[in-house]
Design a protein around this motif. Structure first.
Motif: not given
Length: 263
Positions: A15-20, A49-54
């Protein structure tokens, strides 16, 4: 790290789009490559949050994405089959999920989770894409729905597997792969390591589930895709394999499951 130039790993769930990872995602990917991790699958947990994942997948030719809603995410857009199918109309979206059942905290009612799971199964069936399955404190119900999926010709992966051999065998009988996370390195997981020894080579995957579940020697720290190497090393050790062989096996499995060609 030794042997890095000789291995190519795939982190089958992160999950590298996460704010961590604020403002340092590029460095996270670069470090993964330094550790011999070539492919990353960035997993969707909600449609908001799908747009950020993509977008993360679009930023690199060897990062891919999925479309789905985590079973225990409340107060989010509820997925429909049509919505999941539409979001998956993209070359970098290669799977559906993560979906499944999570009865540990009950943020979403079990029956609602089952409906959500079946929605993902139907989307995966229509698309011919694999399903990413999460299961926590819901073994029997998860197995029943995985069997339903298999009966409909849907395959996929039991991600972050932490159950017993009987559960693994039932999932594999339904056509699913088994993916091991950093949990397999934990001192209190001898039974899971026994499962890792038994899973057939052609059904084996490794993952981080980062930013969660960092393997030893980083347990308790923020996880990242580079650390899938430590999980792979432990699985290889348990199976009596060389790391390079384990990497080749799991990466070949990853590419085959998600219908990808080596770049």
């Amino acid at each position: 790290m030794s042997e890095t130039a000789n291995i190519e790993l795939a982190d089958s769930h992160c999950h590298i789009d996460f704010p961590d990872y604020p403002d340092r995602r590029e460095g996270i990917v670069s470090k993964a490559r330094d550790f011999g991790v070539r492919y990353l699958l960035n997993i969707s947990v909600c449609l908001e949050d799908f747009a950020q994942v993509r977008a993360v997948a679009e930023s690199d030719p060897e990062i891919f994405a999925t479309a789905g809603v985590h079973p225990n995410y409340a107060d989010v857009e509820e997925p429909t089959v049509d919505r999941l199918v539409a979001l998956s109309d993209h070359s970098k979206v290669v799977g559906i999920g993560e979906t499944g059942l999570d009865f540990y905290r009950h943020q979403v009612a079990p029956e609602t989770q089952k409906v959500r799971f079946r929605t993902h199964i139907e989307a995966a069936r229509q698309l011919g894409r694999p399903l990413i399955v999460h299961s926590r404190a819901a073994r029997e119900d998860t197995v029943a729905l995985v069997r339903e999926a298999g009966e409909q010709g849907v395959t996929g992966v039991m991600h972050c597997f932490a159950e017993d051999w009987e559960t693994a065998r039932a999932a594999m009988d339904a056509g699913f792969y088994i993916s091991f996370s950093g949990i397999v390195t934990f001192k209190n997981a001898p039974e899971l390591r026994e499962v890792a020894r038994q899973v057939p080579a052609d059904r084996l995957l490794v993952e981080t589930d980062s930013p969660y579940l960092a393997p030893e020697p980083y347990r308790g720290k923020t996880n990242q895709p580079a650390f899938v190497r430590y999980t792979a090393e432990r699985v290889a050790e348990e199976r009596g394999d060389a790391l390079g062989d384990l990497a080749e096996t799991t990466t070949t499995n990853f590419l085959r499951l998600f219908g990808l060609q080596p770049a």
